[in-house]
Design an enzyme around this catalytic site. Structure first.
Site, PDB file in Angstrom:
ATOM      1  CG  MET A  26      -1.915  -1.212   1.151  1.00  0.00           C
ATOM      2  SD  MET A  26      -3.458  -0.970   2.033  1.00  0.00           S
ATOM      3  CE  MET A  26      -2.876  -0.722   3.691  1.00  0.00           C
ATOM      4  N   GLY A  27       2.154   1.076  -0.359  1.00  0.00           N
ATOM      5  CA  GLY A  27       3.055   2.224  -0.440  1.00  0.00           C
ATOM      6  C   GLY A  27       3.597   2.631   0.912  1.00  0.00           C
ATOM      7  CD  GLU A  31      15.925  -1.183   4.602  1.00  0.00           C
ATOM      8  OE1 GLU A  31      16.176  -2.395   4.504  1.00  0.00           O
ATOM      9  OE2 GLU A  31      16.226  -0.370   3.714  1.00  0.00           O
ATOM     10  N   GLY A  32      11.058  -2.829   5.779  1.00  0.00           N
ATOM     11  CA  GLY A  32      10.291  -4.082   5.788  1.00  0.00           C
ATOM     12  C   GLY A  32       9.843  -4.442   4.377  1.00  0.00           C
ATOM     13  CG  HIS A  33       6.920  -2.056   2.359  1.00  0.00           C
ATOM     14  ND1 HIS A  33       6.853  -0.936   3.157  1.00  0.00           N
ATOM     15  CD2 HIS A  33       5.676  -2.581   2.344  1.00  0.00           C
ATOM     16  CE1 HIS A  33       5.618  -0.800   3.610  1.00  0.00           C
ATOM     17  NE2 HIS A  33       4.888  -1.781   3.137  1.00  0.00           N
ATOM     18  CD  GLN A  57      -6.138  -3.771   2.797  1.00  0.00           C
ATOM     19  OE1 GLN A  57      -6.048  -4.249   1.671  1.00  0.00           O
ATOM     20  NE2 GLN A  57      -5.133  -3.876   3.670  1.00  0.00           N
ATOM     21  N   GLY A 143       4.865 -10.347   4.008  1.00  0.00           N
ATOM     22  CA  GLY A 143       5.630 -10.268   5.256  1.00  0.00           C
ATOM     23  C   GLY A 143       4.940 -11.008   6.393  1.00  0.00           C
ATOM     24  CE  LYS A 144       7.968 -16.494   8.416  1.00  0.00           C
ATOM     25  NZ  LYS A 144       8.910 -17.306   9.223  1.00  0.00           N
TER      26      LYS A 144
END
Ligand code: PAF
Length: 276
Positions: A26-27, A31-33, A57, A143-144
Site C-alpha cells: 500500500m506504499g 525497510e520491511g517492504h 480493507q 511479510g510475516k
C-alpha cells in the site's frame, strides 16, 4: 523502471515474461517492504510491485484517508532495488464499479484481527486476488509482520488453486525491537519511545512458553493486562498454532504469539513465532 497505471498496459508489459515475482504493497515503503523486494529479486527474473491503498480493507472510521501516500519516494526506493515494474492503479482502475464479488475468507478471518476489524480480510483477499489476476506472477512475497494475512492468502491460493507460490518474509525491526510499519509514522515522540513495549510483551510470552508454561490463554490475558497497565488499549494478545492459527493443543510445538494494541490513536500489531 516502468510505472504502469492501467491493467491493459500492465498485461502488455508483462506478456513476454512469465517469471515474475510480485510484492503487493500500500506504499509508504520502509525497510520491511524493501526486504520483501530483495526476497522477490532472489526468486525471479523480474520483480513487480503494486502500490494501492485498498479502500475495501478499511472500515469506516479507520485511517484510509490519512494513510501515508508517498509515491515519488516509494518509486525512488524501488528503482534503487532494481524493480522492473510498479503497478499503481487509481481506485477507478481496480474498482471501476462497486465491487460486488467479494472473496469470503475462512472462519479464522473473523478471529484476532478480524474480530476487531470486521471484513478486513474480505477486503484484503479480494484485492490480492484481483492483483494476482492483473499481474499473474509466478510467486508473491508477503511479510510475516501480518501473520494472519499471510495465512489467509496461503489458504486462498490453496483453496482456489491459484498458480502462485507464496513466499514469506521475516519481520524487520527497529534496533529497539519495534516492528517496522507505515503506521509507526503516526506515533508522537513519546509514543514512539513507548511503542517497543508491544514487541517486548510478546517476547515475554514467548519466553514463558519456552520455559515450559502451556497456559496459553492465561499467558495472553496477563500480557494484555501488562500492556493496559502501561497505558495501552490492547485488543488481544493470544497464543495460536503457527500453521493455521487454531487454538493450540498442549502438544503443539510450533506456535505464534500475536498481539494488537492501541497506543494513543495508533493501532499496532506484531507477532513472534515460537518453536518448542
Ligand atoms: O499488507 C498490505 O500492505 C496489504 O494488506 C496488501 C497485501 C497490499 C493488500 O492491500
Amino acid at each position: 523502471m516502468e510505472i504502469v497505471r492501467d491493467i491493459d498496459t500492465l498485461r502488455r508489459s508483462l506478456a513476454a515474461e512469465r517469471d515474475i515475482a510480485f510484492v503487493p504493497t500500500m506504499g509508504n515503503l520502509h525497510e520491511g517492504h524493501l526486504s520483501l523486494v530483495r526476497i522477490a529479486r532472489r526468486h525471479a527474473r523480474r520483480v513487480a510491485v503494486s502500490i494501492f491503498v485498498n479502500r475495501l480493507q478499511f472500515a469506516p472510521g479507520e485511517d484510509f484517508a490519512r494513510y501515508p501516500r508517498t509515491f515519488e519516494a516509494d518509486c525512488a526506493k524501488l528503482a534503487a532495488e532494481g524493480v522492473a515494474l510498479v503497478f499503481a492503479p487509481d481506485e477507478g482502475v481496480l474498482y471501476p464499479e462497486p465491487q460486488a464479488f467479494i472473496v469470503e475468507p475462512p472462519a479464522v478471518a473473523n478471529e484476532l484481527e478480524g474480530k476487531f476489524r470486521p471484513r478486513f480480510f474480505h477486503g484484503v483477499a479480494t484485492v490480492v486476488l484481483k492483483l494476482f489476476n492483473c499481474v499473474q506472477p509466478r510467486l508473491a512475497v508477503f511479510g510475516k509482520k501480518d501473520y494472519q494475512q499471510l495465512m489467509i492468502v496461503r489458504a486462498m491460493v490453496r483453496q482456489l488453486d491459484l498458480p502462485v507460490e507464496i513466499v514469506a518474509g521475516e519481520t524487520v525491526r527497529e534496533p529497539d525491537g519495534l516492528a517496522m510499519s507505515s503506521r509507526n509514522g503516526y506515533l508522537s515522540a513519546a509514543e514512539r519511545a513507548e511503542a517497543p513495549r508491544l514487541y517486548h510483551t510478546l517476547a515475554e510470552v514467548k519466553a514463558q512458553l519456552e520455559a515450559g508454561s502451556r497456559e496459553a490463554g492465561a499467558l495472553g490475558a496477563a500480557a494484555a493486562r501488562r500492556l493496559a497497565a502501561a497505558g495501552w488499549q490492547p485488543d488481544y494478545v493470544e497464543v495460536r498454532r503457527a500453521s493455521d492459527l487454531a487454538s493450540p493443543d498442549p502438544r503443539d510445538a510450533q506456535l505464534v504469539v500475536l498481539g494488537a494494541a492501541r497506543l494513543g490513536t495508533t493501532r499496532l500489531i506484531d507477532n513472534l513465532e515460537v518453536s518448542l
